[in-house]
Scaffold this motif. Structure first.
Motif, PDB file in Angstrom:
ATOM      1  N   ILE A 106       0.853  -1.190   0.000  1.00 24.59           N
ATOM      2  CA  ILE A 106       0.000   0.000   0.000  1.00 24.59           C
ATOM      3  C   ILE A 106       0.883   1.231   0.000  1.00 24.59           C
ATOM      4  N   VAL A 107       0.485   2.224  -0.774  1.00 21.17           N
ATOM      5  CA  VAL A 107       1.165   3.524  -0.775  1.00 21.17           C
ATOM      6  C   VAL A 107       0.139   4.588  -0.406  1.00 21.17           C
ATOM      7  N   PHE A 108       0.435   5.366   0.626  1.00 17.96           N
ATOM      8  CA  PHE A 108      -0.406   6.498   1.006  1.00 17.96           C
ATOM      9  C   PHE A 108       0.219   7.782   0.469  1.00 17.96           C
ATOM     10  N   ILE A 109      -0.561   8.551  -0.268  1.00 15.77           N
ATOM     11  CA  ILE A 109      -0.117   9.877  -0.703  1.00 15.77           C
ATOM     12  C   ILE A 109      -0.778  10.900   0.219  1.00 15.77           C
ATOM     13  N   CYS A 110       0.048  11.565   1.022  1.00 14.95           N
ATOM     14  CA  CYS A 110      -0.465  12.494   2.032  1.00 14.95           C
ATOM     15  C   CYS A 110      -0.183  13.935   1.601  1.00 14.95           C
ATOM     16  N   GLY A 111      -1.193  14.585   1.094  1.00 16.85           N
ATOM     17  CA  GLY A 111      -1.046  15.979   0.683  1.00 16.85           C
ATOM     18  C   GLY A 111      -1.121  16.921   1.871  1.00 16.85           C
ATOM     19  N   HIS A 112      -0.783  18.180   1.629  1.00 16.45           N
ATOM     20  CA  HIS A 112      -0.778  19.145   2.728  1.00 16.45           C
ATOM     21  C   HIS A 112      -1.128  20.548   2.250  1.00 16.45           C
ATOM     22  N   TYR A 113      -1.859  20.619   1.162  1.00 13.38           N
ATOM     23  CA  TYR A 113      -2.199  21.930   0.612  1.00 13.38           C
ATOM     24  C   TYR A 113      -3.669  21.960   0.223  1.00 13.38           C
ATOM     25  N   GLU A 114      -4.047  22.958  -0.572  1.00 16.02           N
ATOM     26  CA  GLU A 114      -5.444  23.135  -0.949  1.00 16.02           C
ATOM     27  C   GLU A 114      -5.961  21.953  -1.759  1.00 16.02           C
ATOM     28  N   GLY A 115      -5.078  21.367  -2.566  1.00 16.48           N
ATOM     29  CA  GLY A 115      -5.519  20.252  -3.392  1.00 16.48           C
ATOM     30  C   GLY A 115      -4.355  19.627  -4.127  1.00 16.48           C
ATOM     31  N   TYR A 116      -4.687  18.678  -5.011  1.00 16.61           N
ATOM     32  CA  TYR A 116      -3.688  17.968  -5.791  1.00 16.61           C
ATOM     33  C   TYR A 116      -3.827  18.349  -7.256  1.00 16.61           C
ATOM     34  N   ASP A 117      -2.726  18.358  -7.973  1.00 17.14           N
ATOM     35  CA  ASP A 117      -2.812  18.415  -9.425  1.00 17.14           C
ATOM     36  C   ASP A 117      -3.591  17.186  -9.885  1.00 17.14           C
ATOM     37  N   GLU A 118      -4.572  17.381 -10.739  1.00 24.81           N
ATOM     38  CA  GLU A 118      -5.487  16.317 -11.128  1.00 24.81           C
ATOM     39  C   GLU A 118      -4.755  15.118 -11.754  1.00 24.81           C
ATOM     40  N   ARG A 119      -3.580  15.351 -12.330  1.00 19.71           N
ATOM     41  CA  ARG A 119      -2.850  14.252 -12.970  1.00 19.71           C
ATOM     42  C   ARG A 119      -2.346  13.228 -11.955  1.00 19.71           C
ATOM     43  N   ILE A 120      -2.174  13.658 -10.711  1.00 19.85           N
ATOM     44  CA  ILE A 120      -1.834  12.705  -9.652  1.00 19.85           C
ATOM     45  C   ILE A 120      -3.002  11.749  -9.442  1.00 19.85           C
ATOM     46  N   ARG A 121      -4.175  12.320  -9.366  1.00 20.75           N
ATOM     47  CA  ARG A 121      -5.382  11.534  -9.119  1.00 20.75           C
ATOM     48  C   ARG A 121      -5.672  10.562 -10.266  1.00 20.75           C
ATOM     49  N   THR A 122      -5.518  11.040 -11.498  1.00 21.44           N
ATOM     50  CA  THR A 122      -5.962  10.242 -12.646  1.00 21.44           C
ATOM     51  C   THR A 122      -4.932   9.236 -13.145  1.00 21.44           C
ATOM     52  N   HIS A 123      -3.648   9.430 -12.820  1.00 20.16           N
ATOM     53  CA  HIS A 123      -2.629   8.559 -13.407  1.00 20.16           C
ATOM     54  C   HIS A 123      -1.831   7.742 -12.395  1.00 20.16           C
ATOM     55  N   LEU A 124      -1.983   8.005 -11.113  1.00 21.71           N
ATOM     56  CA  LEU A 124      -1.223   7.267 -10.108  1.00 21.71           C
ATOM     57  C   LEU A 124      -2.083   6.502  -9.124  1.00 21.71           C
ATOM     58  N   THR A 137      -5.486  19.285   8.376  1.00 18.18           N
ATOM     59  CA  THR A 137      -4.396  20.026   7.761  1.00 18.18           C
ATOM     60  C   THR A 137      -3.714  19.226   6.659  1.00 18.18           C
ATOM     61  N   GLY A 138      -3.650  17.920   6.818  1.00 16.00           N
ATOM     62  CA  GLY A 138      -2.994  17.087   5.822  1.00 16.00           C
ATOM     63  C   GLY A 138      -3.462  15.651   5.898  1.00 16.00           C
ATOM     64  N   GLY A 139      -2.872  14.807   5.062  1.00 14.94           N
ATOM     65  CA  GLY A 139      -3.296  13.416   4.986  1.00 14.94           C
ATOM     66  C   GLY A 139      -2.575  12.479   5.925  1.00 14.94           C
ATOM     67  N   GLU A 140      -1.639  13.003   6.720  1.00 17.17           N
ATOM     68  CA  GLU A 140      -0.850  12.127   7.584  1.00 17.17           C
ATOM     69  C   GLU A 140      -1.689  11.451   8.662  1.00 17.17           C
ATOM     70  N   LEU A 141      -2.488  12.213   9.381  1.00 15.09           N
ATOM     71  CA  LEU A 141      -3.293  11.622  10.459  1.00 15.09           C
ATOM     72  C   LEU A 141      -4.290  10.586   9.935  1.00 15.09           C
ATOM     73  N   PRO A 142      -5.023  10.864   8.851  1.00 17.88           N
ATOM     74  CA  PRO A 142      -5.890   9.822   8.300  1.00 17.88           C
ATOM     75  C   PRO A 142      -5.128   8.568   7.879  1.00 17.88           C
ATOM     76  N   ALA A 143      -3.933   8.737   7.312  1.00 14.53           N
ATOM     77  CA  ALA A 143      -3.141   7.574   6.908  1.00 14.53           C
ATOM     78  C   ALA A 143      -2.760   6.730   8.118  1.00 14.53           C
ATOM     79  N   MET A 144      -2.458   7.376   9.244  1.00 19.48           N
ATOM     80  CA  MET A 144      -2.118   6.643  10.458  1.00 19.48           C
ATOM     81  C   MET A 144      -3.335   5.888  11.004  1.00 19.48           C
ATOM     82  N   VAL A 145      -4.475   6.538  10.992  1.00 21.91           N
ATOM     83  CA  VAL A 145      -5.706   5.888  11.457  1.00 21.91           C
ATOM     84  C   VAL A 145      -5.998   4.655  10.610  1.00 21.91           C
ATOM     85  N   MET A 146      -5.900   4.822   9.314  1.00 15.42           N
ATOM     86  CA  MET A 146      -6.177   3.698   8.414  1.00 15.42           C
ATOM     87  C   MET A 146      -5.170   2.577   8.597  1.00 15.42           C
ATOM     88  N   THR A 147      -3.912   2.930   8.794  1.00 14.65           N
ATOM     89  CA  THR A 147      -2.876   1.912   8.999  1.00 14.65           C
ATOM     90  C   THR A 147      -3.197   1.049  10.207  1.00 14.65           C
TER      91      THR A 147
END
Length: 245
Positions: A106-124, A137-147
């Motif tokens: 599993i790979v978690f991509i944890c962003g920390h800004y307003e959003g992601y460039d759409e190409r991240i979402r559609t191609h990765l 504030t970011g994706g780190e805490l949700p990634a830890m909860v899910m882990t």
């Protein structure tokens, strides 16, 4: 299982991954983890990972290059689950955790800004997941909860292989009440049925309590739960009792 975290704050994961069940899973070599600071993969001298959105708007958007470059350094394959933590994703629940627990990587991509460039979402990304309808504030805490929710389901991680099967949501219902010693505490006693030694009656009582608790606290779960005829009798009876109260 192997889990990689693409993050700007690798140190956030240290405390969680080095305690309790997750630490035990790593010590048993049932889990390997790696935190990757994707700022190291920025292709500019200032290591900038975000920029203003085309077309204008509020906030900054995560650039595609650092994430794509970091992903190329990972040993992924077609079975790798690449998870984007985003409020637009499906709501994380126990069934989702059970599905992800079957993955080897599993790979978690944890962003920390307003959003992601759409190409991240559609191609990765293979999965877009949210832990709830609120903003962090970011994706780190949700990634830890899910882990934590995922890893505890792996074989041999918990001391008792069936420990998680009676957890709330694992069966589709909330968990029944639990008691331990002392039998009487400040005048409050343990239900007699649990001390009877009659396992059939104990299981029946637990089933009734799970149904009643679910009806009271999370009635929405019963809407899709396959109730038996006996279950329906218990639920209908408790509904009538609640109306009288």
């Amino acid at each position: 299982m192997r889990i990689d975290y693409l993050t700007l704050f690798p140190k956030m994961f240290e405390g969680v991954l080095n305690q309790s069940i997750l630490k035990r899973a790593r010590e048993k070599a049932l889990l390997t983890t790696q935190t990757i600071n994707f700022r190291d993969y920025a292709n500019n001298k200032h290591h900038q990972v975000d920029d203003y959105p085309f077309g204008g708007g509020q906030g900054m958007v995560l650039k595609p290059e650092p994430i794509f470059n970091a992903m190329r350094d990972l040993d992924t394959n077609e079975q790798t689950r690449v998870i984007l933590m985003t409020p637009q994703g499906r709501r994380f629940d126990q069934q989702c955790a059970e599905s992800l627990a079957k993955a080897e990587h599993i790979v978690f991509i944890c962003g920390h800004y307003e959003g992601y460039d759409e190409r991240i979402r559609t191609h990765l990304v293979t999965d877009e997941i949210s832990v709830g309808d609120f903003v962090l504030t970011g994706g780190e805490l949700p990634a830890m909860v899910m882990t934590d929710a995922i890893v505890r389901l792996l074989p041999d991680v918990l001391g008792n292989q069936v420990s998680h099967e009676d957890d709330s949501f694992s069966s589709g219902l909330l968990e029944y009440p639990q008691y331990t010693r002392p039998r009487v505490f400040e005048g409050h006693t343990v239900p007699d049925v649990l001390l009877s030694g009659n396992h059939a009656n104990i299981e029946k009582w637990r089933r009734e309590q799970s149904l009643k608790r679910t009806l009271e606290k999370r009635p929405d779960l019963l809407e899709s739960y396959p109730l038996t005829k006996e279950d329906k009798k218990i639920v209908d009876s408790h509904k009538r009792a609640l109306k009288k109260d």
